[in-house]
Design a protein around this motif. Sequence first.
Motif, PDB file in Angstrom:
ATOM      1  N   ARG A  19       6.454   9.954 -11.723  1.00  0.00           N
ATOM      2  CA  ARG A  19       6.538   9.289 -13.012  1.00  0.00           C
ATOM      3  C   ARG A  19       6.144   7.829 -12.828  1.00  0.00           C
ATOM      4  N   LEU A  20       5.112   7.443 -13.546  1.00  0.00           N
ATOM      5  CA  LEU A  20       4.670   6.055 -13.540  1.00  0.00           C
ATOM      6  C   LEU A  20       5.355   5.306 -14.682  1.00  0.00           C
ATOM      7  N   SER A  21       5.642   4.050 -14.431  1.00  0.00           N
ATOM      8  CA  SER A  21       6.239   3.193 -15.444  1.00  0.00           C
ATOM      9  C   SER A  21       5.358   1.977 -15.667  1.00  0.00           C
ATOM     10  N   CYS A  22       5.300   1.528 -16.904  1.00  0.00           N
ATOM     11  CA  CYS A  22       4.577   0.302 -17.248  1.00  0.00           C
ATOM     12  C   CYS A  22       5.537  -0.590 -18.016  1.00  0.00           C
ATOM     13  N   ALA A  23       5.876  -1.716 -17.411  1.00  0.00           N
ATOM     14  CA  ALA A  23       6.756  -2.691 -18.061  1.00  0.00           C
ATOM     15  C   ALA A  23       5.900  -3.734 -18.752  1.00  0.00           C
ATOM     16  N   ALA A  24       6.101  -3.906 -20.045  1.00  0.00           N
ATOM     17  CA  ALA A  24       5.287  -4.825 -20.837  1.00  0.00           C
ATOM     18  C   ALA A  24       6.126  -5.989 -21.337  1.00  0.00           C
ATOM     19  N   SER A  25       5.531  -7.157 -21.388  1.00  0.00           N
ATOM     20  CA  SER A  25       6.226  -8.322 -21.923  1.00  0.00           C
ATOM     21  C   SER A  25       5.204  -9.296 -22.487  1.00  0.00           C
ATOM     22  N   GLY A  26       5.687 -10.181 -23.370  1.00  0.00           N
ATOM     23  CA  GLY A  26       4.831 -11.231 -23.900  1.00  0.00           C
ATOM     24  C   GLY A  26       4.099 -10.889 -25.177  1.00  0.00           C
ATOM     25  N   PHE A  27       4.383  -9.723 -25.761  1.00  0.00           N
ATOM     26  CA  PHE A  27       3.743  -9.379 -27.032  1.00  0.00           C
ATOM     27  C   PHE A  27       4.656  -8.460 -27.812  1.00  0.00           C
ATOM     28  N   THR A  28       4.331  -8.330 -29.104  1.00  0.00           N
ATOM     29  CA  THR A  28       5.134  -7.473 -29.977  1.00  0.00           C
ATOM     30  C   THR A  28       4.759  -6.031 -29.724  1.00  0.00           C
ATOM     31  N   PHE A  29       5.602  -5.351 -29.021  1.00  0.00           N
ATOM     32  CA  PHE A  29       5.303  -4.021 -28.500  1.00  0.00           C
ATOM     33  C   PHE A  29       4.897  -3.056 -29.600  1.00  0.00           C
ATOM     34  N   ASP A  30       5.558  -3.129 -30.738  1.00  0.00           N
ATOM     35  CA  ASP A  30       5.328  -2.144 -31.800  1.00  0.00           C
ATOM     36  C   ASP A  30       3.922  -2.216 -32.390  1.00  0.00           C
ATOM     37  N   ASP A  31       3.182  -3.287 -32.167  1.00  0.00           N
ATOM     38  CA  ASP A  31       1.853  -3.442 -32.747  1.00  0.00           C
ATOM     39  C   ASP A  31       0.739  -3.020 -31.806  1.00  0.00           C
ATOM     40  N   TYR A  32       1.111  -2.482 -30.648  1.00  0.00           N
ATOM     41  CA  TYR A  32       0.127  -2.271 -29.600  1.00  0.00           C
ATOM     42  C   TYR A  32      -0.046  -0.802 -29.221  1.00  0.00           C
ATOM     43  N   ALA A  33      -1.235  -0.512 -28.732  1.00  0.00           N
ATOM     44  CA  ALA A  33      -1.501   0.743 -28.043  1.00  0.00           C
ATOM     45  C   ALA A  33      -1.420   0.465 -26.551  1.00  0.00           C
ATOM     46  N   ILE A  34      -0.795   1.373 -25.846  1.00  0.00           N
ATOM     47  CA  ILE A  34      -0.660   1.246 -24.390  1.00  0.00           C
ATOM     48  C   ILE A  34      -1.330   2.451 -23.750  1.00  0.00           C
ATOM     49  N   GLY A  35      -2.166   2.195 -22.795  1.00  0.00           N
ATOM     50  CA  GLY A  35      -2.891   3.285 -22.168  1.00  0.00           C
ATOM     51  C   GLY A  35      -2.755   3.306 -20.663  1.00  0.00           C
ATOM     52  N   TRP A  36      -2.982   4.469 -20.104  1.00  0.00           N
ATOM     53  CA  TRP A  36      -3.075   4.637 -18.658  1.00  0.00           C
ATOM     54  C   TRP A  36      -4.522   4.992 -18.316  1.00  0.00           C
ATOM     55  N   PHE A  37      -5.051   4.272 -17.386  1.00  0.00           N
ATOM     56  CA  PHE A  37      -6.390   4.510 -16.884  1.00  0.00           C
ATOM     57  C   PHE A  37      -6.278   4.716 -15.374  1.00  0.00           C
ATOM     58  N   ARG A  38      -7.282   5.352 -14.806  1.00  0.00           N
ATOM     59  CA  ARG A  38      -7.264   5.515 -13.355  1.00  0.00           C
ATOM     60  C   ARG A  38      -8.678   5.347 -12.800  1.00  0.00           C
ATOM     61  N   GLN A  39      -8.717   4.948 -11.543  1.00  0.00           N
ATOM     62  CA  GLN A  39     -10.000   4.795 -10.870  1.00  0.00           C
ATOM     63  C   GLN A  39      -9.875   5.292  -9.450  1.00  0.00           C
ATOM     64  N   ALA A  40     -10.647   6.319  -9.161  1.00  0.00           N
ATOM     65  CA  ALA A  40     -10.684   6.873  -7.811  1.00  0.00           C
ATOM     66  C   ALA A  40     -11.784   6.185  -7.021  1.00  0.00           C
ATOM     67  N   PRO A  41     -11.699   6.192  -5.708  1.00  0.00           N
ATOM     68  CA  PRO A  41     -12.727   5.547  -4.887  1.00  0.00           C
ATOM     69  C   PRO A  41     -14.113   6.082  -5.210  1.00  0.00           C
ATOM     70  N   GLY A  42     -15.025   5.176  -5.472  1.00  0.00           N
ATOM     71  CA  GLY A  42     -16.397   5.560  -5.740  1.00  0.00           C
ATOM     72  C   GLY A  42     -16.647   6.125  -7.112  1.00  0.00           C
ATOM     73  N   LYS A  43     -15.632   6.107  -7.960  1.00  0.00           N
ATOM     74  CA  LYS A  43     -15.797   6.661  -9.309  1.00  0.00           C
ATOM     75  C   LYS A  43     -15.527   5.603 -10.357  1.00  0.00           C
ATOM     76  N   GLU A  44     -15.989   5.875 -11.567  1.00  0.00           N
ATOM     77  CA  GLU A  44     -15.750   4.954 -12.667  1.00  0.00           C
ATOM     78  C   GLU A  44     -14.319   5.097 -13.187  1.00  0.00           C
ATOM     79  N   ARG A  45     -13.869   4.035 -13.826  1.00  0.00           N
ATOM     80  CA  ARG A  45     -12.547   4.072 -14.428  1.00  0.00           C
ATOM     81  C   ARG A  45     -12.509   5.127 -15.519  1.00  0.00           C
ATOM     82  N   GLU A  46     -11.411   5.850 -15.585  1.00  0.00           N
ATOM     83  CA  GLU A  46     -11.256   6.963 -16.532  1.00  0.00           C
ATOM     84  C   GLU A  46     -10.017   6.743 -17.395  1.00  0.00           C
ATOM     85  N   GLY A  47     -10.161   6.945 -18.671  1.00  0.00           N
ATOM     86  CA  GLY A  47      -9.001   6.887 -19.556  1.00  0.00           C
ATOM     87  C   GLY A  47      -8.198   8.165 -19.417  1.00  0.00           C
ATOM     88  N   VAL A  48      -6.935   8.056 -19.095  1.00  0.00           N
ATOM     89  CA  VAL A  48      -6.082   9.214 -18.828  1.00  0.00           C
ATOM     90  C   VAL A  48      -5.232   9.577 -20.038  1.00  0.00           C
TER      91      VAL A  48
END
Length: 130
Positions: A19-48
């Motif tokens: 389980r990955l966790s993302c702690a956010a601060s400094g903005f109004t959380f309710d107005d935002y989209a939060i995403g997880w992306f990943r990048q494997a060696p030698g590959k482009e970043r992928e939206g997960v």
Amino acid sequence: EVQLQASGGGLVQAGGSLRLSCAASGFTFDDYAIGWFRQAPGKEREGVSCISSSDGSTYYADSVKGRFAISSDNAKNMVYLQMNSLKPEDTAVYYCAADLIIPEALDYGLGYCYYGMDYWGKGTLVTVSS
């Protein structure tokens, strides 16, 4: 100051869970989209996966549907990515990212997330051994 901190990565055997966790601060959380992306060696970043903190709508890449689940705790400004049935091909550095929810983001096919999101955290490494 906007900050995103991803954590929870590690080494796991194929078929295991993390389980990955993302702690956010400094903005109004309710107005935002939060995403997880990943990048494997030698590959482009992928939206997960992506979640809208406003209405809870979610997006998943085809490669993780049925195995990953994104959730948010708006009271704690936290977003989680539960990853089950992990495969070696899930090995990557995982990043969380955030931006204001805008309708135009839907055009990118990642829910309300997109690759040009304004705020990015440092990644957390997930390694899945076979």
